[in-house]
Write an enzyme that holds these catalytic residues in place. Structure first.
Site, PDB file in Angstrom:
ATOM      1  N   ILE A 192     -19.132   4.317   7.518  1.00  0.00           N
ATOM      2  CA  ILE A 192     -18.876   4.905   6.199  1.00  0.00           C
ATOM      3  C   ILE A 192     -19.576   6.253   6.079  1.00  0.00           C
ATOM      4  CG2 ILE A 192     -19.110   4.604   3.713  1.00  0.00           C
ATOM      5  CD1 ILE A 192     -19.136   1.595   4.160  1.00  0.00           C
ATOM      6  N   TYR A 193     -20.857   6.268   6.395  1.00  0.00           N
ATOM      7  CA  TYR A 193     -21.653   7.493   6.259  1.00  0.00           C
ATOM      8  C   TYR A 193     -21.122   8.604   7.154  1.00  0.00           C
ATOM      9  CZ  TYR A 193     -25.770  10.555   6.388  1.00  0.00           C
ATOM     10  OH  TYR A 193     -26.621  11.635   6.324  1.00  0.00           O
ATOM     11  N   LEU A 194     -20.897   8.302   8.427  1.00  0.00           N
ATOM     12  CA  LEU A 194     -20.445   9.334   9.353  1.00  0.00           C
ATOM     13  C   LEU A 194     -19.025   9.789   9.029  1.00  0.00           C
ATOM     14  CD1 LEU A 194     -21.937   8.081  12.743  1.00  0.00           C
ATOM     15  CD2 LEU A 194     -22.901   9.697  11.084  1.00  0.00           C
ATOM     16  N   SER A 220     -17.795  10.037   6.029  1.00  0.00           N
ATOM     17  CA  SER A 220     -17.918  10.951   4.890  1.00  0.00           C
ATOM     18  C   SER A 220     -18.440  12.309   5.332  1.00  0.00           C
ATOM     19  CB  SER A 220     -18.836  10.346   3.817  1.00  0.00           C
ATOM     20  OG  SER A 220     -20.190  10.287   4.252  1.00  0.00           O
TER      21      SER A 220
END
Length: 247
Positions: free
Chosen positions: A158-160, A162
Site C-alpha cells: 500500500i505504502y510503496l 502510493s
C-alpha cells in the site's frame, strides 16, 4: 550546521506540508536558516509545529504553523490561502506529508488502503494541483517519496504503491510547468533516523549503507533545500535518491 548561506533563500516564501516532525522539521529548519519565510503544516502535532515556528521567529525569521489534514481536500485550499495571506505568494512548496500502514497485500483491508492513499496519493495530487496554480514563475515544487519504491519490501504494497504514484505525478507536472521555469522533483530518502524506523531494524539498515549508518533528517533536508535553491534550477522531473547508497 546548514550548508547553505544565510541569504540563499532570502525573500522566498515556502510551504512545507508535513513540516512538524522528522524530515519535514529538518526541511523547515534548513529553509529558515537559508532565509526563507516558512509555513509549517501539521495535522496533529500542534505543539511541535508552534515550537518550531517560535524558534524561527526568535531568530528573526518568519514562520507560521497551519493545521490541515490533506486527506480532506477542502483543507488543502485553506492551507494555501492561510499561508499566502500571512507570508505572501509561495516560491517553494514541499509536499512531505505521508501515512504509513504495513500490511500484507493478501490481507490488507480497504480501510487501510484508503487511509494511506487518501493522504499519500490523493492528498499529494491535490497539493500539487494547488501548488501548480499558486507557485510563482521560477518556483520550486518538491515531493518526498521513498527509496522503498526501488527496494520492494514485503508488508509495504500500500505504502510503496502510493509513493510510486506521486513519482509519476512529479514527472508529468514537471512537463506541464516547464514553460513557467518551475522545477518539480522528488527526493527519495533511505533509512532515516525518525520515529518511522523501528529500533529493531536500525543495525541492519545501517549495514546496508556504504557509510555504515542510517541517515539523519538533515541529510535529506539538505538535498531538498538544494533543489529549492537557485543551484537546483537545471534539475526537473527527477527522483533524487538521498539514501546513503542503500539503493
Amino acid at each position: 550546521m546548514t550548508t547553505f548561506a544565510n541569504d540563499a533563500l532570502k525573500g522566498k516564501t515556502a510551504i512545507v506540508v508535513g513540516g512538524s516532525r522528522g524530515i519535514g522539521k529538518a526541511i523547515v529548519e534548513r529553509l529558515a536558516a537559508a532565509g526563507a519565510a516558512v509555513a509549517i503544516n501539521y495535522v496533529n502535532s500542534a505543539a511541535a509545529a508552534e515550537q518550531i515556528a517560535e524558534k524561527i521567529r526568535q531568530q528573526d525569521g518568519k514562520a507560521i504553523a497551519i493545521q490541515a489534514d490533506i486527506s480532506q481536500l477542502p483543507a488543502i485550499k485553506t492551507l494555501f490561502e492561510k499561508a499566502e495571506a500571512s507570508l505572501g505568494k509561495p516560491d517553494i512548496v514541499i509536499a512531505n506529508a505521508a501515512s504509513y500502514i504495513p500490511a500484507l497485500l493478501s490481507e490488507a483491508t480497504e480501510e487501510q488502503y484508503d487511509a494511506v492513499f487518501n493522504t499519500n496519493a490523493k492528498g499529494i495530487f491535490f497539493v500539487l494541483q494547488e501548488a501548480a496554480r499558486r507557485v510563482k514563475d521560477g518556483g520550486r515544487i518538491i515531493v518526498t517519496s521513498t527509496g522503498g519504491t526501488q527496494m520492494y519490501f514485503s508488508m509495504n504494497a500500500i505504502y510503496l504503491g502510493s509513493k510510486g504514484a506521486i513519482e509519476q505525478f512529479v514527472r508529468v507536472l514537471s512537463r506541464e510547468l516547464g514553460e513557467r521555469n518551475i522545477t518539480v522533483n522528488a527526493v527519495s530518502p533511505g533509512f532515516t533516523n525518525t520515529d518511522l524506523l523501528p529500533e529493531r531494524d536500525r543495525a541492519v539498515a545501517a549495514a546496508m549503507s556504504p557509510f555504515k549508518r542510517v541517515g539523519e533528517p538533515e541529510d535529506v533536508a539538505d538535498v531538498t533545500v538544494f533543489l529549492a535553491s537557485d543551484a537546483g534550477r537545471w534539475i526537473t522531473g527527477q527522483n533524487i535518491g538521498a539514501g546513503g547508497g542503500v539503493f
